[in-house]
Design a protein around this motif. Structure first.
Motif, mmCIF file in Angstrom:
data_model
loop_
_atom_site.group_PDB
_atom_site.id
_atom_site.type_symbol
_atom_site.label_atom_id
_atom_site.label_comp_id
_atom_site.label_asym_id
_atom_site.label_seq_id
_atom_site.Cartn_x
_atom_site.Cartn_y
_atom_site.Cartn_z
ATOM 1 N N PHE A 1 14.688 0.554 -43.391
ATOM 2 C CA PHE A 1 13.375 0.890 -42.805
ATOM 3 C C PHE A 1 13.430 2.336 -42.333
ATOM 4 O O PHE A 1 14.227 2.683 -41.478
ATOM 5 N N MET B 1 16.632 -16.000 -34.023
ATOM 6 C CA MET B 1 17.782 -15.147 -34.316
ATOM 7 C C MET B 1 18.660 -15.747 -35.413
ATOM 8 O O MET B 1 19.489 -15.047 -35.993
ATOM 9 N N PHE C 1 14.297 1.087 -50.218
ATOM 10 C CA PHE C 1 15.392 0.356 -50.871
ATOM 11 C C PHE C 1 16.427 1.324 -51.456
ATOM 12 O O PHE C 1 17.620 1.066 -51.413
ATOM 13 N N ASN D 1 7.290 -3.992 -39.513
ATOM 14 C CA ASN D 1 5.970 -4.004 -40.139
ATOM 15 C C ASN D 1 5.795 -2.752 -40.993
ATOM 16 O O ASN D 1 5.027 -1.857 -40.667
ATOM 17 N N ALA D 2 6.515 -2.702 -42.081
ATOM 18 C CA ALA D 2 6.490 -1.499 -42.919
ATOM 19 C C ALA D 2 5.178 -1.411 -43.683
ATOM 20 O O ALA D 2 4.556 -2.418 -43.996
ATOM 21 N N ASP D 3 4.789 -0.192 -43.940
ATOM 22 C CA ASP D 3 3.595 0.027 -44.760
ATOM 23 C C ASP D 3 3.997 -0.115 -46.230
ATOM 24 O O ASP D 3 4.596 0.787 -46.829
ATOM 25 N N SER E 1 14.381 -3.583 -27.323
ATOM 26 C CA SER E 1 14.453 -2.528 -28.329
ATOM 27 C C SER E 1 14.006 -3.019 -29.695
ATOM 28 O O SER E 1 14.060 -2.317 -30.676
ATOM 29 N N TRP F 1 20.665 -0.937 -32.327
ATOM 30 C CA TRP F 1 20.885 -1.862 -33.445
ATOM 31 C C TRP F 1 20.333 -1.357 -34.770
ATOM 32 O O TRP F 1 20.760 -1.768 -35.833
ATOM 33 N N LYS F 2 19.412 -0.442 -34.683
ATOM 34 C CA LYS F 2 18.826 0.056 -35.926
ATOM 35 C C LYS F 2 19.822 0.853 -36.756
ATOM 36 O O LYS F 2 19.626 1.033 -37.959
ATOM 37 N N SER G 1 5.544 2.190 -49.495
ATOM 38 C CA SER G 1 6.906 1.894 -49.916
ATOM 39 C C SER G 1 6.922 1.794 -51.429
ATOM 40 O O SER G 1 5.896 1.591 -52.061
ATOM 41 N N TYR H 1 18.875 -13.733 -38.647
ATOM 42 C CA TYR H 1 19.603 -12.498 -38.915
ATOM 43 C C TYR H 1 20.798 -12.323 -37.978
ATOM 44 O O TYR H 1 21.236 -11.281 -37.635
ATOM 45 N N LEU I 1 18.045 -6.912 -24.347
ATOM 46 C CA LEU I 1 18.479 -6.875 -25.738
ATOM 47 C C LEU I 1 17.306 -6.858 -26.700
ATOM 48 O O LEU I 1 17.344 -6.219 -27.744
ATOM 49 N N LEU J 1 23.981 -3.111 -29.454
ATOM 50 C CA LEU J 1 22.898 -3.964 -28.964
ATOM 51 C C LEU J 1 21.644 -3.143 -28.700
ATOM 52 O O LEU J 1 20.523 -3.626 -28.824
ATOM 53 N N PHE J 2 21.877 -1.929 -28.278
ATOM 54 C CA PHE J 2 20.728 -1.092 -27.931
ATOM 55 C C PHE J 2 20.382 -0.120 -29.053
ATOM 56 O O PHE J 2 19.315 0.444 -29.081
ATOM 57 N N LEU K 1 6.212 3.754 -41.208
ATOM 58 C CA LEU K 1 7.420 2.993 -41.481
ATOM 59 C C LEU K 1 7.358 2.495 -42.918
ATOM 60 O O LEU K 1 6.400 1.815 -43.311
ATOM 61 N N ILE K 2 8.361 2.845 -43.694
ATOM 62 C CA ILE K 2 8.374 2.393 -45.098
ATOM 63 C C ILE K 2 9.690 1.675 -45.398
ATOM 64 O O ILE K 2 10.682 1.842 -44.694
ATOM 65 N N LEU K 3 9.619 0.866 -46.406
ATOM 66 C CA LEU K 3 10.831 0.232 -46.922
ATOM 67 C C LEU K 3 11.452 1.175 -47.930
ATOM 68 O O LEU K 3 10.809 1.537 -48.906
ATOM 69 N N TYR L 1 19.738 -1.235 -40.573
ATOM 70 C CA TYR L 1 18.275 -1.311 -40.515
ATOM 71 C C TYR L 1 17.662 0.034 -40.858
ATOM 72 O O TYR L 1 16.722 0.124 -41.649
#
Lengths: 467, 545
Positions: A78, A20, A90, B39-41, B32, A430-431, B45, A23, B29, A427-428, A86-88, A74
Motif C-alpha cells: 500500500f 486479527m 503490487f 481503503n486503496a483507490d 495506528s 507496523w506499516k 492502482s 492477519y 495498538l 506494533l506502532f 493510497l494505491i495498491l 504493508y
C-alpha cells in the motif's frame, strides 16, 4: 464499569480478536522468559508460574496475535502517491520479495485457564481457540500472477504456492513436576476440536509458454484439502453446531524439561503440538493431476473449426473447453483425512547473572507442511521478588530482520497483567515491518506475594525483681 | 455523601484498573490502524497482467487449398507426391426412359347374343361366344417395339354384365408368354339378381415376354382372344343384354426392349464444372498451368447408334461475363454402341483436349470459375436399324478437367469476405497479435485483412500494403523440390484506440496474392507434402485493476 459495558467491551475485544485472525505466527518468543507468567507453559509445559494458583479471566487472560511476512511489508504493497492517494502497488511489493517467501499468522484466545500448585507439582487446564496460517510463496509465482505469463515466455514456471491454515480449539491438561532441584519436567495432553482447515499438497503446476507461438504446455499435481469451507458448511448454519457439533477431532501432546545443572545455568527444551486432527465434517478435496502427461494447448484447429459440418462453432469451443478440463483430471471428493499439526521445538540456555537477572539464548523451530523455519532470540530478563517480571530481547523471526522485543508481567496482589511482543517498535510502526504481534492478558494469581512473616521473637524472661 | 469509589471494594477496583490498562494497550495498538489504511483507490492502482496464449493453428496442404472436401474435386497424388487437381462432373446423361416411354394401353370390347344364341342358351342352358381383337400399343416418339420383357406391368380385366345369368370371361393372349406358357386368365361374373354387375381382376405381368409383331407381320400390335361362356337359368335373356370388358396394360416398364426407336434428337441443358481453385480469384494477376487437360469420357450401354456432339464448351470467369469458347472438340464424338451380344455391357470411349489439339491453356489461364458444356445426341443417324434398350441402359459423358499443379502465378489474387463480430476485448488495454508462418510452398504471398463496418467502409488493416506476409519456400537443386521453408513472424500491436476501431467492425475483407519464383516467370511444381504452417497467438494486457 457496568455489566452491560463490560459485556460490550468484552464483545468488541472478542470481535477484534477474531478480526486479527486474518492477519495475525506463533507464540511471542519474548513471553518464554517471563517466569511469573502461567501462559508461558504453552511453550514449555515444564514451566510453572510463581504462586499457588492462577485463574485466567476468560478471553482476557490470553490474547495472542502474530504476523510475519518476509516477502513484503504493508508499505511495500500500500503506497501513497504524491497526491496522497493510497494505491495498491503490487509491483513494488514483488520487487521487495526474495526468491522464496513465507507468511505466517497465528492467533489464539484463551477461553478458560486455571492451574494450581500441589506440593512440587503444578497442574493446569486450558481451553484455547487457535488459528494458524502458513503460506509459502515464490517471487516467480507472484510475478506470474501480477505480470502474466508473457513476462516468462520460454521459461518453465513452477507454480506451487503452499498454503496451510487451521482453526481449532484446544482442551489441554498440563502437569509440571519438580523432579529434583536440577530437573523440572512437564507434559500437556490436548484434545483438539477442528473447525476449519485448508492445506495444499503436491508438486503444483508446471507451465511453459512457447516464446514463438505461445503454445502452453502444463502439467499438474495439486490437491487442496479443505474442511468447513465448502458451501455445505454455511448452509443452515447453526452456531451451536459450529462451536461444538463437528466431528473433527484429534489429540496432541506437549512435553518439556528444564535443567539446572549448576546454580547459574538453566537449560530448557520442549516439543509442542505433537499430534493431529482427523477432519470429517464438510470436507471438500480438490485434486488435479495430469498423470505425467503434459497438457498442451495450441489453440483452435482452424481446419476443424471451419470445416466441421457436424459441430457448430459454439459446440466446437465447448468441446474444446470440456476436453481441456478433462485433461486436468479435476476431481472433487469429500473423504476424511488426517492433518498433522505444525510441530514446534524450543531450546534455550540461560545464564543466571544473579537470582533476579538472567540472559537467555532461545531457538524455536517450527515445521509446517510446506516449510520449516527457525527463530532466534537473545534476551535479558529481570524480576523483583514478587511484583515485577520484565524482559528485553532481540528477535529474528521467520527470516525477517532482527527486531527488539520486550515484555512484562506485573502482579497486583492477586492480579497479574502481562504483555510481550517480539517487535515492540513494529506494533506502532507496523506499516513498515515484516513482523508484528503481541501476547497480553490478565490473570488472577494466588500465592504470588510473600507472606509477611514475623521473625521469631526471643521470649524474655520476666525480671526476677518483678516476681 | 461519600464518593462512590470509596464504597467499591479494593479487589473490584483493581480489576477495573487492570481492564482499563488492557483496554489502553489494545487501543494503543489499534490506534495506528484504521480502515483508511486498507481503503486503496483501486482505480489508480494497476494490475494488468499480460497473458500470452495460442489462438489458433492450421497446417494447410494442397487438399485444403483446393477444397477437396467438395465431392466434384479430387486431388490425385502420384508416387512422387506431385499433385494433380481434378474437377469432374457429368455434362450429359441419357437413359432408357428418355428414349422410350410406354403409356398405359387400353382396349374395350362388348359381347351380346343374337336370337339363335338366346334360343341355344334357353335349350341347352349354356352358350359360348368368342371374339379376337388386336391392341395397338401407342409409344412415344414413334418408337416401334418388336418385343419386350416386362419388368413391371399390371393387366386389369374389368367386365360388366347385363345378362341375368352367370358368365365366365376367358382372356388369352398368344403373343404374351411366361416360361413358354401363353397368358390365359378367367374372370367370373356371377348373377345376383340385379343388373348390371361387374367384376375385375388385376394380373401382374412381371417377366412376361411380349411379342408385338403379330407373327412377324407388324409391330406395336398384340392380339387379345376373349371367350365368354354364359350359363342360362331360365330368366329372360334378350338381345339387349351384353357384357362390356375393358382390358388395360398399366405401368408398363420393360427390362429390355427390341425394336426401333427412330431418329430422336436430344440435348441436355447446359451443365457446368466448377473449378473451385478459382472461386475467389480476382484482379489482373496471372495463373498458368503448363499442361492442362480436359478429358471427355463417354460410356454407352444403349443398343442404338448415336451421333453425339458438344454444342458448347466455354470457360466463364467469376463474374459470369467473359467467356472463352473451347476449340478442338471432335464432331461427332466417339460413341460406341453395344450389339445384341453385348447386351447390358457399357462400351467406353474418350477423347482428350490438351495443348496440342485445343486452346485449353487459354481457357485455364483465364482463371475460369466454371466450364459450361452442352451436349447433343441423335439416335439412328443412318436410318432404320434394330435397336435394343434395357431399363438400366445409359449414355453419359463425364468431363474431367485435369490441372497438373505445375505452372506459375504472378500476383494471382483471391479475395473473400467473412463476417466479424467480437466484443470481448473491453478489458484489454493492449493486444499483440502474433502470426508465425512456415511456408513450404514455392509461392510467396501478400496478405491483407481489412476490417470494415457494415457498409464495407475500411476501419483498420492488419498488414502493410505489398508486404510479403508469407515468404516463399526456396527450391535448391534440380528436382523442383522446396528444401528450405520460408519463415516469418508478424507481430501486430493493437492499442486501445485500434481495439475500439476493430470492435466496430462487422466484416473482414481478406485479400491474398500469390506469386511463384522469379515473379511468376518460372514454372514450379506443387507436391502433396508441401504445407503452410500457421500459428496465431496473442498477448493480451488485461486490466484487472
Amino acid at each position: 464499569m457496568s455489566g452491560m459495558k463490560l459485556l460490550k467491551t468484552t464483545g468488541i475485544l472478542t470481535l477484534l480478536q477474531f478480526g486479527m485472525y486474518i492477519y495475525a505466527s506463533g507464540q511471542q518468543l519474548t513471553s518464554y522468559n517471563l517466569q511469573f507468567l502461567p501462559q508461558r507453559s504453552y511453550m514449555n509445559p515444564s514451566f510453572a508460574p510463581i504462586g499457588k494458583m492462577h485463574i485466567g479471566i476468560p478471553v482476557f487472560s490470553g490474547v495472542s496475535n502474530s504476523y510475519t511476512n518476509n516477502g513484503f511489508t504493508y508499505s511495500d504493497l500500500f503506497r501513497r502517491t504524491n497526491d496522497n492517494t493510497l494505491i495498491l502497488d503490487f509491483g513494488n511489493a514483488i520487487n521487495n520479495m526474495a526468491a522464496r517467501n513465507y507468511m505466517t499468522a497465528h492467533a489464539e484466545t484463551e477461553l478458560v485457564s486455571f492451574g494450581m500448585k500441589y506440593k512440587k507439582n503444578y497442574f493446569s487446564f486450558n481451553i484455547t481457540e487457535k488459528a494458524d496460517l502458513n503460506f509459502n510463496y515464490s517471487k516467480s509465482f507472484m510475478e506470474f500472477m501480477y505480470e502474466g505469463n508473457a513476462a516468462s515466455l520460454g521459461t518453465v514456471q513452477q507454480l506451487n504456492p503452499g498454503l496451510e491454515a487451521v482453526h481449532y480449539r484446544e482442551y489441554g491438561l498440563a502437569w509440571a513436576k519438580e523432579l529434583s532441584k536440577m530437573i523440572t519436567a512437564g507434559v500437556r495432553v490436548k484434545y483438539l476440536y477442528g473447525m476449519e482447515q485448508v492445506i495444499t499438497k503436491g508438486k503444483g503446476i508446471t507451465m511453459y509458454t512457447d516464446p514463438v507461438d505461445f503454445t502452453i504446455t502444463a502439467n499438474t499435481d495439486y490437491t487442496i484439502f479443505t474442511s468447513g469451507l465448502d458451501s455445505n458448511a454455511f448452509n443452515n448454519f447453526e452456531f451451536g453446531n459450529y462451536v461444538t457439533g463437528r466431528k473433527n477431532t484429534g489429540y496432541a501432546i506437549d512435553a518439556g524439561i528444564t535443567l539446572k545443572p549448576v546454580q547459574t545455568i538453566e537449560l530448557t527444551a520442549s516439543v509442542i503440538d505433537l499430534g493431529n486432527i482427523k477432519w470429517v465434517t464438510n470436507n471438500a478435496i480438490y485434486h488435479t493431476n495430469t498423470n505425467q502427461e503434459n497438457f498442451v494447448y495450441t489453440g483452435i484447429n482452424l481446419d476443424e473449426f471451419i470445416n466441421s459440418d457436424s459441430l457448430d462453432a459454439e459446440t466446437y469451443l465447448q468441446t474444446i473447453g470440456d476436453s481441456l478440463y478433462d485433461s486436468f483430471n479435476m476431481t472433487t471428493t469429500s473423504e476424511s483425512y488426517t492433518y498433522k499439526l505444525p510441530i514446534q521445538f524450543y531450546f534455550s540456555a540461560s545464564y543466571l547473572i544473579s537470582p533476579r537477572y538472567k540472559v537467555t539464548a532461545l531457538v524455536r523451530n517450527k515445521s509446517a507442511y510446506h516449510t520449516n523455519y527457525t527463530d532466534y532470540q537473545f534476551s535479558f530478563t529481570g524480576k523483583s521478588k514478587t511484583w515485577l517480571n520484565y524482559t528485553v530481547s532481540i528477535n529474528k523471526v521467520n527470516k525477517t530482520t532482527a527486531t527488539p522485543g520486550g515484555g512484562f508481567a506485573i502482579n497486583f496482589r492477586n492480579n497479574q497483567i502481562y504483555f510481550a511482543s517480539d517487535n515492540v517498535p513494529g506494533l506502532f510502526n507496523w506499516k513498515h515491518t515484516h513482523n508484528s504481534g503481541f501476547r497480553a492478558g490478565l490473570n488472577i494469581m494466588f500465592g504470588t506475594w510473600l507472606k509477611y512473616m514475623k521473625p521469631p521473637q526471643p521470649k524474655l524472661e520476666e525480671p526476677s525483681a518483678m516476681k | 455523601m461519600k464518593p462512590t469509589i470509596i464504597c467499591i471494594p479494593r479487589a473490584i477496583l483493581a480489576y477495573g484498573i487492570n481492564h482499563l490498562l488492557t483496554l489502553v494497550v489494545f487501543l494503543l495498538l489499534l490506534s495506528s490502524c484504521s480502515k483508511d489504511d486498507f481503503n486503496a483507490d483501486l482505480d489508480k492502482s494497476t494490475w494488468a497482467p499480460s497473458i500470452a496464449f495460442p489462438l489458433a493453428y492450421a497446417e494447410i496442404g494442397m487438399s485444403d487449398m483446393a477444397h477437396t472436401n467438395d465431392s466434384s474435386t479430387t486431388l490425385i497424388i502420384d508416387n512422387n507426391q506431385f499433385c494433380t487437381l481434378i474437377y469432374h462432373d457429368k455434362i450429359f446423361d441419357l437413359n432408357a426412359t428418355q428414349l422410350v416411354q410406354i403409356p398405359d394401353q387400353s382396349n374395350q370390347t362388348q359381347f351380346s347374343l343374337n336370337n339363335s344364341e338366346i334360343l341355344t342358351l334357353n335349350n341347352t342352358g349354356q352358350v359360348q361366344v368368342a371374339q379376337s381383337q388386336d391392341i395397338s400399343f401407342a409409344v412415344s416418339q414413334g418408337v416401334e417395339i418388336d418385343s419386350m420383357i416386362l419388368k413391371n406391368c399390371n393387366l386389369v380385366l374389368d367386365c360388366s354384365s347385363g345378362f341375368p345369368a352367370n358368365s365366365i370371361v376367358r382372356l388369352t393372349i398368344p403373343g404374351m408368354k411366361k416360361n413358354g406358357v401363353v397368358f390365359s386368365e378367367i374372370l367370373s361374373l356371377n348373377y345376383s339378381g340385379t343388373n348390371p354387375f361387374t367384376n375385375l381382376i388385376s394380373i401382374p405381368l412381371h417377366n412376361y415376354h411380349i411379342d408385338l409383331t403379330k407373327n412377324g407381320t407388324t409391330n406395336n400390335t398384340l392380339t387379345l382372344n376373349y371367350v365368354v361362356t354364359l350359363n342360362g337359368n331360365g330368366a329372360g335373356v334378350t338381345t339387349s343384354n351384353s357384357i362390356q370388358c375393358n382390358t388395360t396394360f398399366q405401368s408398363v416398364k420393360f427390362q429390355i426392349m427390341y425394336g426401333y426407336v427412330g431418329q430422336q434428337s436430344l440435348a441436355n441443358l447446359p451443365d457446368s464444372v466448377q473449378l473451385s481453385i478459382f472461386n475467389n480469384a480476382t484482379g489482373l494477376g496471372t495463373f498458368t498451368i503448363a499442361e492442362p487437360k480436359i478429358n471427355f469420357e463417354i460410356s454407352n450401354s444403349i443398343g442404338i447408334p448415336f451421333h453425339a456432339s458438344i454444342s458448347q464448351l466455354t470457360a466463364m470467369n467469376s463474374n459470369m461475363t467473359n467467356f472463352i469458347a473451347a476449340t478442338g472438340i471432335p464432331d461427332p464424338l466417339p460413341v460406341f454402341s453395344p450389339v445384341i451380344s453385348q447386351t447390358a455391357q457399357s462400351l467406353q470411349s474418350s477423347f482428350i483436349l490438351d495443348n496440342n489439339n485445343s486452346n485449353i491453356t487459354d481457357l485455364i489461364n483465364a482463371k475460369p470459375k466454371y466450364l459450361i458444356a452442352q451436349a447433343q445426341v441423335t439416335t439412328n443417324p443412318s436410318g432404320y436399324g434394330s435397336n435394343f434398350i434395357t431399363d438400366t441402359s445409359r449414355l453419359f459423358m463425364d468431363v474431367r478437367v485435369e490441372l497438373p499443379l505445375y505452372g506459375t502465378a504472378n500476383d494471382f489474387k483471391i479475395m473473400d469476405t467473412v463476417p466479424f463480430n467480437y466484443s470481448d476485448l473491453e478489458k484489454v488495454e493492449n493486444l499483440t497479435l502474433r502470426m508465425n508462418v512456415e511456408n513450404w510452398f514455392p509461392i510467396e504471398s501478400s496478405l491483407q485483412l481489412v476490417f470494415t463496418d457494415a457498409n464495407f467502409v475500411p476501419l483498420d488493416t492488419l498488414f502493410l500494403p505489398g508486404e510479403v506476409v508469407i515468404p516463399s519456400g526456396i527450391i535448391n537443386g534440380s528436382n523442383d523440390r522446396v528444401t528450405v521453408a520460408g519463415k516469418k513472424i508478424h507481430d501486430h500491436i493493437f492499442d486501445k484506440t485500434r481495439i475500439s476501431r476493430i470492435l466496430n467492425a462487422e466484416n473482414i475483407l481478406i485479400m491474398a496474392t500469390a506469386t511463384t519464383m522469379q515473379q511468376g516467370n518460372t514454372n514450379v511444381k506443387i507436391f502433396n507434402d508441401y504445407k503452410l504452417k500457421l500459428t496465431i497467438g496473442a498477448i493480451a494486457k488485461m486490466k484487472i485493476l
